[in-house]
Enzyme design. Structure first.
Site, mmCIF file in Angstrom:
data_model
loop_
_atom_site.group_PDB
_atom_site.id
_atom_site.type_symbol
_atom_site.label_atom_id
_atom_site.label_comp_id
_atom_site.label_asym_id
_atom_site.label_seq_id
_atom_site.Cartn_x
_atom_site.Cartn_y
_atom_site.Cartn_z
ATOM 1 N N SER A 198 1.263 -16.055 -17.645
ATOM 2 C CA SER A 198 2.306 -15.781 -16.951
ATOM 3 C C SER A 198 3.015 -16.797 -16.103
ATOM 4 C CB SER A 198 1.881 -14.487 -16.250
ATOM 5 O OG SER A 198 0.419 -14.535 -15.278
ATOM 6 N N GLY A 246 6.441 -26.561 -26.294
ATOM 7 C CA GLY A 246 6.403 -25.475 -25.137
ATOM 8 C C GLY A 246 5.191 -25.062 -24.673
#
Length: 296
Positions: A198, A246
């Site tokens: 997260s 990423g």
């Protein structure tokens, strides 16, 4: 609410007419029904709606069978003639819906479970030990008779979130979904341990807003170099080689929490490396001090 069998007496057109009339009215009241055969339906509705039933028989825990005909169903269930007023609203893209309030409060569930539900949100870089500590804590809580469950990021992507990738949009949806699931667990009085990287603060704050004061942010503040040295899945090596794009901490950002409820570091104040069991014990002590391990 609990499921019930509704058996309609008799056969032929009369019994079928009674059944269809009740089903039709229940559909208008948004009750779930499933036809089993010509004389039986399952109604996801409170059993007391058929207080005039000829008999009520417990079939197994949580399920009762009762004989009923149309006149036994309260008038409130039938409603009146079609109205131009729709008692529903829109939430997001969902239209014509309405919250159905249950009759068992969270306080009642927690009293029965002798604990308070909450969401412990473990956040940190890959390899920071989020899942290791979460599962260690789960084992400890289970050993002292407390209900806890771990919602692990990789595990959730095997099922519920397997259609999501790692773009910024998909990461946000990933957290939104698990935030809603964790809230359901917490509302049922379960101590819910969520282990997700997260990386975006806004996403974590959105879950906090949904869960409320039962949201506990646990920041695994482990330096990147330590996480990369551990590299349990070989992901950092692949990211450094350009095989993964990423990747959080390498070519994608991680936004640190501003003021987490619990902060765990790789070493204590004396410089000694912290073992997962010690970290789990620290969290358990935090929960006990704040009354989460008691129902009242």
């Amino acid at each position: 609410l609990f499921a019930v069998y509704a058996t309609f007496p008799g056969r032929g057109k009369k019994a079928q007419g009674d059944k269809n009339q009740v089903i039709k009215r229940l559909e208008l009241r948004s009750a779930t029904k499933t036809t089993l055969n010509s004389g039986m339906v399952i109604l996801n509705y409170a059993a007391q709606v058929c207080s005039g039933a000829k008999y009520i028989q417990r079939v197994w825990p949580g399920m009762v069978r009762f004989t009923v005909s149309a006149q036994h169903v309260p008038r409130a269930l039938y409603g009146s003639a079609a109205s131009n007023t729709v008692d529903a609203y829109q939430v997001g893209s969902s239209t014509n819906i309405k919250w159905h309030e249950g009759s068992v409060s969270r306080e009642q569930r927690e009293k029965l479970a002798d604990q308070k539900g909450c969401v412990l949100w473990f956040t940190g870089l890959s390899g920071s030990g989020k899942s290791t500590v979460a599962y260690t804590l789960e084992h400890h809580l289970h050993s002292i008779g407390k209900r806890a469950t771990v919602l692990d990021g990789d595990n959730i992507r095997h099922g519920l979130n397997k259609n999501l990738g790692f773009s910024a949009e998909d990461r946000t949806e990933n957290i939104r979904r698990i935030g809603e699931v964790s809230k359901l667990f917490a509302d049922s009085s379960t101590i819910t341990l969520v282990s997700f990287i997260s990386p975006f603060k806004a996403d974590r704050d959105a879950v906090r807003a949904r869960v409320g004061d039962r949201f506990v942010e646990v920041y695994m503040k482990i330096p990147l170099e330590v996480c990369e040295a551990r590299d349990p899945k070989g992901l950092y090596k692949a990211a450094r080689a350009g095989k993964i794009k990423g990747f959080t901490g390498i070519d994608d950002p991680y936004e640190e929490p501003d003021s987490p409820e619990i902060l765990l570091e790789v070493s204590d104040k004396s410089g000694n490396m912290q073992h997962p069991t010690k970290m789990a014990a620290e969290i358990a002590a935090w929960l006990e001090k704040r009354g989460f391990l008691k129902g009242t």
